[in-house]
Design an enzyme around this catalytic site. Structure first.
Site, short mmCIF file in Angstrom:
data_model
loop_
_atom_site.label_atom_id
_atom_site.label_comp_id
_atom_site.label_asym_id
_atom_site.label_seq_id
_atom_site.Cartn_x
_atom_site.Cartn_y
_atom_site.Cartn_z
N ASN A 104 0.81 -1.23 0.00
CA ASN A 104 0.00 0.00 0.00
C ASN A 104 0.84 1.27 0.00
O ASN A 104 0.60 2.19 0.76
CB ASN A 104 -0.99 -0.01 1.17
CG ASN A 104 -0.34 -0.25 2.52
OD1 ASN A 104 0.83 -0.60 2.60
ND2 ASN A 104 -1.10 -0.07 3.59
N ASP A 123 1.54 -5.00 12.10
CA ASP A 123 0.64 -4.12 11.35
C ASP A 123 1.01 -2.65 11.59
O ASP A 123 0.14 -1.79 11.70
CB ASP A 123 -0.83 -4.39 11.73
CG ASP A 123 -1.79 -3.80 10.70
OD1 ASP A 123 -1.42 -3.75 9.52
OD2 ASP A 123 -2.89 -3.39 11.09
N PHE A 154 -7.54 4.83 10.33
CA PHE A 154 -7.24 3.61 11.07
C PHE A 154 -5.72 3.41 11.12
O PHE A 154 -5.03 3.66 10.14
CB PHE A 154 -7.83 2.39 10.35
CG PHE A 154 -9.34 2.31 10.40
CD1 PHE A 154 -9.97 1.78 11.51
CD2 PHE A 154 -10.11 2.74 9.34
CE1 PHE A 154 -11.35 1.67 11.55
CE2 PHE A 154 -11.50 2.65 9.37
CZ PHE A 154 -12.13 2.10 10.48
N GLY A 155 -5.21 2.91 12.24
CA GLY A 155 -3.81 2.48 12.27
C GLY A 155 -3.01 3.06 13.42
O GLY A 155 -3.35 4.10 13.98
#
Lengths: 428, 310
Positions: free
Chosen positions: A97, A307, A325-326
């Protein structure tokens, strides 16, 4: 000839013949040359005393979000290298990504050419479908030949069953490894946290458990039908663990990992709308977290992934609904995992936990990871279980700081990571 | 002088029962004042309040503004139908700009759940939540409970039914939390698609048949269908909704006891409630509106007591 001696260190490495033993570890020219008692210090250039410290093989991360090209302000290969070393990682799988996403051989080659100079081994993934969005398969064969370790649409689940079926079948020919991330967009539309009383009391729409496990079940059926392996990344629910457990018992070629944040916290932590805990998959309930630990313990879940998802403050200092998100996790993954283990599954030993961070992910990727043994390459982490880690804005190696754990003490401290001739020490 | 245990009014969940009782007792005094010929008191003199409405509002905004004027506060109003984010400016920047003009208190309505909690971590002013998405609407819950107290003398032990779109309603959530704290029994009623799955864990009963639910209750609070908050179609048509969950005089006549009818407004006559019921003697809908001003005066007065001026 470069040489050093690590004195009084205890081996905590399931695959090492010295597991559980305390002694001196000698490294000469990037290889472990000896392990024993009272090795003569004179012959070594450097001598370190690591009394009270333990040593295990370096860690392998199955899942780190990409920042280069396109998001260099979040992290660069260089900062990821430093962050990985500070976190004990020698291998880093990079999701595709980046911007643009890694769809082609040249995108993979770009990464390979950029990362040669770093001690950490970067393992790029390619996309499964074009730009991680369409239903058109990417040139996975060509990317694999160029060095793509696996294929993933990152955090975009493949909702179309036909597309996922084709991807698994197509990759069978060249033994490609497909990572599937399972959250149905249709069942989680407009939802940001796990469905339950916490979501209810926050007025936030919840992501139901079946948004995940229905897709997990689909992936199991597809892997069984096509007789080809699939890797389900970031499972978060009790039911998913059970489905995968049953599938493995039936001999279906399925593997899976769990994100470290999902092992340490439950949705209760979000009660004050901390956007650093806006994660995908969301933090789940205590029964899910316990089931994830049980799954790790009995081998249902193969590995723990970080992640790691660095994000600029502008993406996080927002109302919960608008925040991205993240969270960054690479540097503190061990500490987070230990926190989770201590809270939810204290019966798991350090060695068993380390295996989920080193040997299991490396086996899954079919890469060789040296263990603590004479004549093996030096690739290990030196951990002090009697010291705490506090990551703050000064010692944080990532260019981003979107973390719930910033400035919070975590158990265990990584004194340093050794790759070949060099020990990369952490300062605190 | 008694004080609130909180410096912001972000939600009912942060309040103790003692806080709620203090707000009610303070509101009693203010209700007496606003029924006098001279309705204005100097309680908030030299306090500047910013009303920041990032979502459309008529009655709540007017109610707050009137309460502020009755308390002699200085007021600035900011309205934007779209969120600040869509305009390219963050919420923090928008609010900090306004606060740099020396504002003591912020009354904010925002479409995003938790926006007031988020803001409270970043600015110094006292924050009063006037509704944040599907999260909370504390002053509405307080005025609803206050209206029940006014009707029955006490909230404890009363059976309160909330009917309608519970899934998207901040009023329902705040009401449940408030009524539970005050010892009332709460039941929710509505289409299965508009009742959240885990709602019983908040200590409420669930009933999907309106007639049965009405037989149970002392008070029925009829909620509006929140079309603007629904990201999907949760029932086929308003007509079908009304057939099942519209409160009619026929239904009320079937009951063996009088019940009190409430509605947070605005009313969709003919959908969740017929005009005949809304305008009947059973309805305390307009009393709720009047009590809203007294409750908001009490909340702002008590929050202002906690502000330390340099």
């Amino acid at each position: 000839m470069q040489s050093y001696l690590l004195k009084n260190i205890t081996v905590a490495d399931i695959h090492s013949p010295f597991n559980g033993q305390t002694g001196d570890l000698a490294v000469i020219d990037g290889k472990i040359s000896d392990f024993g008692q009272a090795i003569d210090e004179q012959q070594f250039e450097k001598v370190y005393d690591f009394s009270e410290c333990i040593i295990t093989s370096s860690f392998v991360d199955l899942r780190c979000n990409s920042t280069e090209p396109g998001f260099e302000h979040r992290d660069t290969f260089e900062s990821l290298n430093k962050t990985a070393l500070a976190g004990g990682f020698s291998h880093l799988c990079l999701l595709p990504n980046s911007n643009p996403p890694r769809n082609t051989k040249s995108d993979i080659e770009f990464v390979m050419n950029q990362v040669n100079k770093f001690p950490v081994r970067f393992l790029p993934l390619g996309t499964i479908t074009q730009n991680m969005q369409s239903d058109d398969l990417s040139e996975m064969y060509d990317m694999k030949k160029s060095g793509a370790i696996a294929f993933s649409n990152s955090n975009n689940p493949i909702e179309n069953s036909g597309t996922m079926s084709k991807a698994i079948l197509y990759s069978k020919n060249f033994n490609g490894l497909i990572y599937s991330f399972c959250i149905s967009k249709q069942l989680s539309k407009g939802a940001y946290v796990s469905e339950g009383t916490i979501a209810l009391s926050l007025g936030l729409k919840g992501i139901p458990q079946h948004a995940e496990y229905l897709m997990v079940q689909r992936e199991i059926e597809l892997a069984d039908y096509h007789q080809h392996r699939i890797h389900i990344s970031k499972i978060s629910t009790e039911r998913s663990v059970e489905l995968i457990r049953q599938a493995k018992l039936q001999g279906i070629k399925v593997t899976c990992d769990v994100a470290v944040m999902n092992l340490a916290l439950t949705d209760e932590a979000i009660s004050d709308f901390d956007s650093n805990l806006k994660l995908t998959p969301p933090l789940r309930h205590a029964n899910d977290v316990r089931a994830l630990w049980e799954g790790l313990y009995d081998g249902t879940i193969n590995a723990i992934c970080t992640d790691h998802y660095p994000l600029e403050i502008e993406k996080k200092a927002l109302e919960f609904e608008y925040a991205s998100f993240g969270a960054i996790t690479l540097q503190m993954a061990l500490g987070i995992a230990i926190e989770g283990r201590n809270r939810f599954f204290p019966q798991m030993s350090d060695e068993q936990l380390f295996e989920k961070l080193n040997y299991n992910p490396s086996n899954l990727l079919n890469i060789e990871l040296p263990c603590i043994e004479v004549n093996q390459e030096a690739s290990f982490v030196i951990i002090n279980p009697h010291k705490q880690t506090i990551i703050d804005r000064k010692n944080n190696q990532s260019l981003s700081w979107n973390s719930y754990y910033l400035n919070k003490p975590l158990s265990y401290f990584i004194e340093g990571t050794c790759i070949k001739n060099q020990i990369y020490f952490n300062k605190q | 002088m008694s004080k609130l245990s909180v410096n912001h009014l972000l939600g009912i969940k942060d309040l103790s029962e003692a806080d709620i009782q203090l707000i009610f007792e303070t509101a009693d005094n203010f209700k007496a004042i606003i029924n006098r010929p001279i309705k204005k008191v100097p309680s908030l003199r030299d306090i500047t309040v910013a009303n920041l409405f990032f979502e459309n509002s008529t009655r709540t905004r007017i109610s707050f503004e009137l309460a502020q004027k009755r308390l002699s506060a200085d007021i600035i109003n900011f309205s934007s139908s779209s969120s600040s984010v869509t305009k390219g400016e963050t919420l923090i920047d928008t609010v900090k700009n306004i606060l740099s003009m020396k504002v003591d208190m912020v009354v904010m309505r925002h479409p995003s759940p938790g926006a007031c909690v988020f803001l409270s971590k970043h600015i110094d002013a006292a924050i009063l939540n006037a509704g944040d998405g599907t999260h909370e609407h504390p002053t509405q819950a307080l005025l609803d409970a206050y209206s029940i107290r006014e009707t029955y003398g006490d909230v404890a032990g009363k059976k309160v039914l909330i009917v309608g779109d519970i899934l998207h309603s901040r009023v329902a959530l705040s009401n449940i939390l408030c009524l539970n704290k005050l010892g009332a029994e709460v039941m929710v009623c509505g289409p299965t698609t508009l009742i959240p799955k885990h709602i019983e864990q908040l200590g409420v009963k669930v009933e999907h048949q309106l007639e049965k639910a009405l037989q149970w209750c002392d008070v029925a609070n009829m909620l509006r269908i929140q079309m603007e908050r629904q990201d999907d179609k949760y029932f086929p048509s308003l007509r079908e909704y009304s057939l099942q969950y519209g409160l009619t005089m026929d239904l009320i006549k079937k009951l063996d006891k009088p019940i009190t009818i409430m509605h947070p407004g605005p009313i969709n006559r003919g959908v969740e409630i017929t005009s005949e019921v809304a305008d009947s003697d059973l309805s305390i809908i307009l009393d709720q509106v009047e009590n809203g001003v007294a409750i908001r005066m009490a909340c702002m007065f008590l929050l202002a007591n906690n502000i330390t001026k340099n």
